[in-house]
Write an enzyme that holds these catalytic residues in place. Structure first.
Site: not given
Ligand code: BDR
Ligand code: CA
Length: 313
Positions: A243
């Site tokens: 992400h």
């Molecule tokens: C987001 O949530 C976190 O677990 C990850 O680092 C990312 O920023 C994805 O939903």
């Protein structure tokens, strides 16, 4: 063009870690003024420590890391050890960092930096819950107008949620903070799940990290192996989304992304849909556009960029 000055606000997290590495590997594109840690994937003592571990891994111990808010504005902290492991950076064991944590609170660092740099020259890059940014905006409303842009990972519209059926983790953890940020009237670019779920790791993409034959390449491949297991089970996919590096990739190669400038509102009331990013993709409301909400990514271009840049470290 001179590099863009950025503050990375983060809750590392393996994907946050890769985002930090990408930024530190790209000095011609971004100057990292500081890294501000927030509670999110794991509690603050771990996120600030993890941020320093990543800077040391990158060979950049001179980077300034600040600890910020240890809990959302008005809710109990929700964490994501089920995804990132107990430490937030589970994978191969890592030594504790030796580089210092700055004394100043992250919120004060954000405020001072926005006040001291020329207006419209600092971009905020939140990769976790928006607590630090919203707290800075509440404490020093004068800094809001100074912000050049906010490029953040959070939310989802077509993909809806990952922590609840309708909410993405970063927004869900602190919806009140997200509401403040989305209403700040500065340019906002959003990397939602709609983008990140189109950029999945594959065997070949992870092999490209491992084949670098560097400490960073090995570590990124091992981290990816670790957190992939969760998403592969959940989505039945070959790999997992990375992400947070999409935020930094956007600053380097905006052409890899496309989306729409639309209204995005945050649900702060409903128990059922708390933290939903209500994106008016079809422009059916008369609410004014407040964010560029991305939907598509050139996934090969993104992973090529990661491999090329991380190989420098
Ligand atoms: C987001 O949530 C976190 O677990 C990850 O680092 C990312 O920023 C994805 O939903
Ligand atoms: Ca994150």
């Amino acid at each position: 063009m001179s590099p863009r000055k950025i503050i990375i606000d983060t809750d590392p997290g393996q994907d946050d870690a890769v985002a930090i590495l990408l930024a530190l590997a790209s000095p011609e594109d971004v100057t990292v003024l500081g890294i501000t840690a927030v509670a999110g994937n794991v509690p603050l003592p771990l996120t600030q420590k993890n941020a320093r571990i990543v800077c040391e891994l990158a060979g950049k111990p001179e980077t300034s890391v600040y600890a910020g808010c240890d809990a959302p504005l008005s809710r109990k902290l929700i964490t994501a050890e089920h995804v990132h492991g107990k430490t937030g950076l589970d994978g191969p064991p890592m030594a504790d960092p030796t580089m210092p944590l700055q004394d100043q609170h992250a919120v004060d660092f954000i405020i001072d930096t926005l006040r001291s740099e020329p207006a419209n020259t600092v971009t905020l890059c939140p990769l976790g819950p928006l607590t630090n940014i919203a707290t800075a905006f509440q404490k020093a409303p004068d800094i809001v107008a100074q912000v050049q842009e906010i490029v953040l990972m959070g939310g989802g519209y077509f993909e809806q949620g990952n922590i609840t059926p309708s909410a993405e983790f970063n927004i869900y953890v602190d919806p009140e903070a997200a509401d403040i940020v989305f209403n700040c009237a500065r340019p906002i670019t959003v990397m939602p799940l709609d983008v990140t779920h189109k950029a999945l790791t594959t065997k070949a993409r992870v092999a490209a990290f491992r084949d670098m034959g560097t400490k960073v390449g090995d570590m990124v491949a091992a981290w990816t192996d670790f957190f992939e297991r969760f998403d592969m089970e959940k989505y039945g996919s070959e790999g997992a989304p990375l992400h947070d590096p999409t935020v930094i990739a956007y600053l380097i190669r905006p052409d890899l992304f496309s989306g729409r400038h639309i209204n995005v509102a945050i649900e702060t009331q409903s128990e059922l849909t708390l933290g939903a990013t209500v994106a008016d993709w079809w422009r059916v409301s008369d609410r004014p556009a407040n964010a560029t909400f991305m939907r598509d990514i050139d996934a090969d271009g993104f992973f090529d960029l990661l491999a090329t840049r991380l190989a420098r470290l």
